[in-house]
Design an enzyme around this catalytic site. Structure first.
Site, PDB file in Angstrom:
ATOM      1  N   ARG A  97       0.822  -1.215   0.000  1.00  0.00           N
ATOM      2  CA  ARG A  97       0.000   0.000   0.000  1.00  0.00           C
ATOM      3  C   ARG A  97       0.858   1.268   0.000  1.00  0.00           C
ATOM      4  O   ARG A  97       0.350   2.362  -0.213  1.00  0.00           O
ATOM      5  CB  ARG A  97      -0.940  -0.014   1.203  1.00  0.00           C
ATOM      6  CG  ARG A  97      -1.927  -1.175   1.159  1.00  0.00           C
ATOM      7  CD  ARG A  97      -2.881  -1.140   2.330  1.00  0.00           C
ATOM      8  NE  ARG A  97      -3.878  -0.111   2.158  1.00  0.00           N
ATOM      9  CZ  ARG A  97      -5.185  -0.316   2.167  1.00  0.00           C
ATOM     10  NH1 ARG A  97      -5.650  -1.547   2.320  1.00  0.00           N
ATOM     11  NH2 ARG A  97      -6.028   0.663   2.027  1.00  0.00           N
ATOM     12  N   HIS A 131      -1.751  -4.202  -4.881  1.00  0.00           N
ATOM     13  CA  HIS A 131      -2.638  -3.070  -4.593  1.00  0.00           C
ATOM     14  C   HIS A 131      -2.543  -2.020  -5.693  1.00  0.00           C
ATOM     15  O   HIS A 131      -3.532  -1.341  -6.002  1.00  0.00           O
ATOM     16  CB  HIS A 131      -2.263  -2.470  -3.236  1.00  0.00           C
ATOM     17  CG  HIS A 131      -3.165  -1.366  -2.798  1.00  0.00           C
ATOM     18  ND1 HIS A 131      -4.493  -1.564  -2.497  1.00  0.00           N
ATOM     19  CD2 HIS A 131      -2.934  -0.040  -2.619  1.00  0.00           C
ATOM     20  CE1 HIS A 131      -5.048  -0.418  -2.137  1.00  0.00           C
ATOM     21  NE2 HIS A 131      -4.114   0.525  -2.211  1.00  0.00           N
ATOM     22  N   LYS A 193     -16.064   6.670  -2.966  1.00  0.00           N
ATOM     23  CA  LYS A 193     -15.529   6.581  -1.602  1.00  0.00           C
ATOM     24  C   LYS A 193     -14.523   7.680  -1.378  1.00  0.00           C
ATOM     25  O   LYS A 193     -13.656   7.922  -2.216  1.00  0.00           O
ATOM     26  CB  LYS A 193     -14.876   5.209  -1.381  1.00  0.00           C
ATOM     27  CG  LYS A 193     -14.348   4.986   0.019  1.00  0.00           C
ATOM     28  CD  LYS A 193     -13.733   3.587   0.157  1.00  0.00           C
ATOM     29  CE  LYS A 193     -12.432   3.456  -0.582  1.00  0.00           C
ATOM     30  NZ  LYS A 193     -11.767   2.156  -0.354  1.00  0.00           N
ATOM     31  N   ASP A 220     -12.760  -6.420  -4.488  1.00  0.00           N
ATOM     32  CA  ASP A 220     -11.614  -5.560  -4.178  1.00  0.00           C
ATOM     33  C   ASP A 220     -10.371  -6.421  -4.055  1.00  0.00           C
ATOM     34  O   ASP A 220     -10.446  -7.661  -4.029  1.00  0.00           O
ATOM     35  CB  ASP A 220     -11.863  -4.780  -2.891  1.00  0.00           C
ATOM     36  CG  ASP A 220     -11.118  -3.443  -2.854  1.00  0.00           C
ATOM     37  OD1 ASP A 220     -10.280  -3.211  -3.737  1.00  0.00           O
ATOM     38  OD2 ASP A 220     -11.378  -2.642  -1.939  1.00  0.00           O
ATOM     39  N   THR A 225      -8.783  -3.265   7.575  1.00  0.00           N
ATOM     40  CA  THR A 225      -9.586  -3.161   8.805  1.00  0.00           C
ATOM     41  C   THR A 225     -11.040  -3.537   8.582  1.00  0.00           C
ATOM     42  O   THR A 225     -11.782  -3.731   9.546  1.00  0.00           O
ATOM     43  CB  THR A 225      -9.533  -1.721   9.352  1.00  0.00           C
ATOM     44  OG1 THR A 225     -10.121  -0.832   8.386  1.00  0.00           O
ATOM     45  CG2 THR A 225      -8.103  -1.300   9.630  1.00  0.00           C
ATOM     46  N   GLY A 227     -13.214  -1.531   7.229  1.00  0.00           N
ATOM     47  CA  GLY A 227     -14.042  -0.336   7.230  1.00  0.00           C
ATOM     48  C   GLY A 227     -14.654  -0.013   5.874  1.00  0.00           C
ATOM     49  O   GLY A 227     -15.839   0.341   5.782  1.00  0.00           O
TER      50      GLY A 227
END
Length: 315
Positions: A97, A131, A193, A220, A225, A227
């Site tokens: 990331r 990613h 988002k 995805d 997490t 979220g």
């Protein structure tokens, strides 16, 4: 042509490594990893690898930095044991990331990891569902990216998809999600988002597409997490989705992911075993389905050893 093929496993995910070796019909190479009281790591290769074509399997999972260091030491040991070629097999790439410099005075750590692997002695890299695909450009040696899309596609094709829409969690995930939707022959929607800080919390504010009365599959590359998935599920249900399932490659499950996902009221969460999921965590998530990547990696390793194309596997 290189010499005899050998496959070694680090400590991070021995179950996946054994699955890969079993699929290939060969044993894992023998090695011994010692962790001393001062937290130093020693790796000893316990068989001859001179002029061998060696593949080292090590995923990125807690403790991430220890596992990365073990991988570097293992590659270095193989290099100085005269292996002819060393391929680092990283089902989940460390620091994936951290792929860009979006603030002043920070490290692009994914690029640093690429440099470390090359310095240790890796001649090529094999990974899965990065990613950010541009990470491949950080390498000056050959690097291949496998996609978990075929594995997830084959699973969801066993379900009734007549009323299904694939949903990308944000614009960045739209390309992979579009590829997935095309394979399933279903329409796609995209969630708008917004992420406002480094807290790893994002807010879903709108949807491009229609999910009213339909079965949604959120697609995805990873869950950290949880979220983003919870937010996506919330907005999809508010907009009338009949069911919400999730298909992702990497089950990172960091922080309070278990509590967050359990409160998201998902109908199903489908992941791969690129990162190990403990039995305790799997038991606490009855809606979780873990798919094996062993055959995908095993076939890719055989292709690399035989000098055959990897991209053909993704067609």
């Amino acid at each position: 042509m290189f010499g005899e093929m050998k496959v070694f496993s680090g400590s991070s995910h021995p179950e996946l490594a054994r699955g890969i070796a079993t699929h290939m019909g060969m044993p894992l190479g023998r090695l011994k990893v010692t962790r001393f009281s001062n937290e130093n790591i020693k790796v000893k290769i316990e068989e001859n690898v001179r002029e061998a074509d060696v593949f080292v399997i090590q995923s990125s999972c807690p403790p991430v930095s220890d596992n990365l260091m073990e991988m570097l030491i293992l590659i270095d040991a193989l290099k100085f044991a005269s292996a002819a070629r060393i391929t680092a097999v990283l089902p989940y790439f460390p620091y994936a990331r951290s792929d860009k410099k979006d603030e002043a005075r920070i490290s692009i750590t994914a690029r640093l990891v690429a440099d470390l692997l090359e310095t240790a002695g890796a001649d090529r890299v094999l990974t899965m569902t990065l990613h950010a695909p541009q990470i491949l450009g950080f390498f000056r040696k050959p690097a291949d990216q496998l996609l978990a899309t075929p594995i997830l596609t084959n699973y969801f094709l066993t379900k009734d998809l007549s009323n299904t829409t694939v949903v990308a969690t944000d614009a960045g995930a739209a390309k992979f999600a579009g590829h997935f939707a095309k394979r399933l022959s279903v329409p796609m929607a995209i969630i708008d988002k917004r992420r406002f800080d480094d807290s790893e919390k994002a807010q879903s504010v709108a949807l491009i597409g229609d999910v009213k009365g339909r079965d949604a599959i959120i697609y995805d590359d990873e869950i950290a997490t949880g979220g983003s998935i919870k937010e996506a599920a919330r907005i999809l249900r508010e907009l009338g989705a009949k069911s919400v399932r999730v298909g992702v490659t990497h089950p990172v499950f960091s922080g309070n992911a278990l509590e967050t996902l359990n409160s998201a009221e998902l109908d199903e969460l489908v992941v791969t075993d690129s990162i190990p999921v403990s039995a305790e965590r799997a038991k606490a998530m009855p809606y979780l389905k873990v798919l094996s990547t062993a055959a995908l990696f095993g076939d890719a390793i055989l292709r690399i050893h035989g000098g055959r194309s990897i991209s053909e596997m993704m067609d």
